[in-house]
Motif scaffolding. Structure first.
Motif, PDB file in Angstrom:
ATOM      1  N   LYS A 166       3.039  -8.068 -15.793  1.00 44.46           N
ATOM      2  CA  LYS A 166       2.902  -8.452 -14.286  1.00 44.46           C
ATOM      3  C   LYS A 166       4.016  -9.577 -14.226  1.00 44.46           C
ATOM      4  CE  LYS A 166      -0.535  -6.341 -12.415  1.00 44.46           C
ATOM      5  NZ  LYS A 166       0.183  -5.547 -11.138  1.00 44.46           N
ATOM      6  N   ARG A 203      -0.358 -15.638  -4.734  1.00 37.48           N
ATOM      7  CA  ARG A 203      -0.828 -14.555  -4.337  1.00 37.48           C
ATOM      8  C   ARG A 203      -1.671 -14.419  -3.695  1.00 37.48           C
ATOM      9  NH1 ARG A 203      -3.331 -12.814  -9.690  1.00 37.48           N
ATOM     10  NH2 ARG A 203      -4.621 -14.177  -9.083  1.00 37.48           N
ATOM     11  N   GLY A 232      -7.711  -5.823  -4.007  1.00 32.59           N
ATOM     12  CA  GLY A 232      -6.395  -5.261  -4.618  1.00 32.59           C
ATOM     13  C   GLY A 232      -5.451  -7.156  -4.097  1.00 32.59           C
ATOM     14  N   TYR A 263       0.927  -9.674  -3.131  1.00 33.96           N
ATOM     15  CA  TYR A 263       2.173 -11.030  -4.321  1.00 33.96           C
ATOM     16  C   TYR A 263       2.864 -10.849  -3.569  1.00 33.96           C
ATOM     17  CZ  TYR A 263      -0.080  -9.071  -8.300  1.00 33.96           C
ATOM     18  OH  TYR A 263      -1.334  -9.373  -8.967  1.00 33.96           O
ATOM     19  N   SER A 282       3.586  -7.120  -1.999  1.00 33.66           N
ATOM     20  CA  SER A 282       4.256  -5.848  -3.462  1.00 33.66           C
ATOM     21  C   SER A 282       2.598  -6.034  -3.140  1.00 33.66           C
ATOM     22  CB  SER A 282       4.787  -6.641  -4.387  1.00 33.66           C
ATOM     23  OG  SER A 282       4.551  -5.874  -5.303  1.00 33.66           O
ATOM     24  N   LEU A 283       2.119  -4.881  -3.543  1.00 30.58           N
ATOM     25  CA  LEU A 283       0.521  -4.277  -4.227  1.00 30.58           C
ATOM     26  C   LEU A 283       0.986  -4.704  -6.201  1.00 30.58           C
ATOM     27  CD1 LEU A 283      -0.616  -1.311  -2.103  1.00 30.58           C
ATOM     28  CD2 LEU A 283      -0.786  -4.439  -1.772  1.00 30.58           C
ATOM     29  N   ASN A 284       1.811  -4.123  -6.177  1.00 33.10           N
ATOM     30  CA  ASN A 284       2.139  -4.045  -7.685  1.00 33.10           C
ATOM     31  C   ASN A 284       3.507  -4.609  -8.660  1.00 33.10           C
ATOM     32  OD1 ASN A 284       4.739  -2.500  -6.917  1.00 33.10           O
ATOM     33  ND2 ASN A 284       3.568  -0.721  -7.014  1.00 33.10           N
ATOM     34  N   CYS A 285       4.009  -5.450  -7.515  1.00 33.07           N
ATOM     35  CA  CYS A 285       4.440  -6.323  -8.494  1.00 33.07           C
ATOM     36  C   CYS A 285       6.141  -5.792  -8.692  1.00 33.07           C
ATOM     37  CB  CYS A 285       4.724  -7.670  -9.645  1.00 33.07           C
ATOM     38  SG  CYS A 285       2.888  -8.481  -9.529  1.00 33.07           S
ATOM     39  N   GLU A 334       7.290  -2.745  -5.783  1.00 32.67           N
ATOM     40  CA  GLU A 334       7.953  -2.575  -4.679  1.00 32.67           C
ATOM     41  C   GLU A 334       7.779  -3.399  -3.720  1.00 32.67           C
ATOM     42  OE1 GLU A 334       7.419   2.022  -5.472  1.00 32.67           O
ATOM     43  OE2 GLU A 334       5.687   1.655  -4.840  1.00 32.67           O
TER      44      GLU A 334
END
Length: 281
Positions: free
Chosen positions: A24, A49, A55, A58, A76-79, A81
């Protein structure tokens, strides 16, 4: 915390149990640099965060030339996008004021503002129908409230120019041990309220270049803050002052009542914005 100094800054907060995996960290640093380029921000910071059930969110913020000016916030949900969040409005804050409990972790999730919980966990619905509220709107509102309540900077870290814009003070080297123990050495990094109500005599001893915000000494109750005797020096990386403001939050609802303080119950303590410290009006 800036993208360039992200690994070092995350190490500083890791001791408190809030951290990110190495994967991450790498993805976050690379994506923040791309954000700065694509959106043409002067600086991009990782805000923190907010944990959801499915989940985490970020949060990043983009800054312009005026460090105290309007900020663009993204999540962002995945760091990797990122999606741009709309600016917070009073209408958003009013709409989401009654929403409690954990975030779901899904920005498209919709809350029913007319739904309430009874004493026996039975759902009670009011007769009037209201518009559904997306979690994205709640996210915007909670970020704005957290910033206003607990976004704090040390005195002297930022300077206000005669023309108005606020910049980092490149000569700032941290607070002394004596000054670090005083509440008036820390400011709320938001639009001042108490300062505007002070008389000219009360402002006589203030330096307008650094004393342009509300200090913590006027917050009520004063017992909200406990200052330990540690000196944390400013971090000068690549000739640019780095100020860290980071939040890792679980937004929770206390099962045993309103406004219960940490340590007052064996149940999980509150982390709600309506009881966070705020300047005295």
């Amino acid at each position: 915390m800036d993208a360039e100094s992200l690994p070092y800054a995350l190490d500083l907060v890791a001791g408190g149990g809030a951290g990110l995996s190495s994967e991450k960290r790498a993805a976050l640093r690379a994506s923040l640099l791309l954000l700065r380029r694509d959106y043409r921000f002067e600086r991009v910071r990782f805000w923190g965060r907010i944990q959801g059930i499915r989940g985490p969110y970020y949060i990043a913020e983009g800054l312009g030339g005026d460090r105290a000016g309007p900020r663009s916030r993204l999540y962002s949900l995945n760091c990797v996008e990122w999606s741009l969040l709309p600016p917070a409005t009073e209408e958003m804050i009013t709409q989401t004021a009654g929403l409690k409990g954990c975030f779901q972790g899904d920005p498209s999730y919709e809350y029913d503002p007319t739904e309430k919980k009874g004493e026996e966990n039975e759902r009670i619905y009011e007769e009037e129908d209201g518009p559904m509220i997306k979690e994205e709107i709640r996210l915007v509102s909670i970020i704005d409230q957290i910033d206003k309540a607990v976004g704090i900077i040390p005195r002297g870290a930022f300077v206000k120019t005669p023309l108005g814009p606020v910049h980092e003070n490149r000569n700032y080297e941290g607070l002394s041990l004596t000054e670090a123990k005083k509440l008036n050495s820390y400011f709320h990094f938001t639009e001042p309220v108490n300062l505007k109500n002070r008389t000219l005599l009360q402002k006589a001893d203030l330096d307008p270049s650094i004393d342009f915000l509300d200090s913590l000494e006027h917050d009520i109750p004063k017992e909200l803050y406990v200052l330990e005797g540690y000196k944390i020096p400013a971090c000068n990386l690549n000739s640019a002052l780095t100020i860290f403001i980071l939040f890792f939050f679980w937004i929770l609802e206390h099962p045993a009542g309103e406004g219960r303080q940490p340590g007052g119950s064996e149940e999980l303590a509150v982390a709600r914005t309506d009881i966070l410290p705020r300047p005295h009006d």
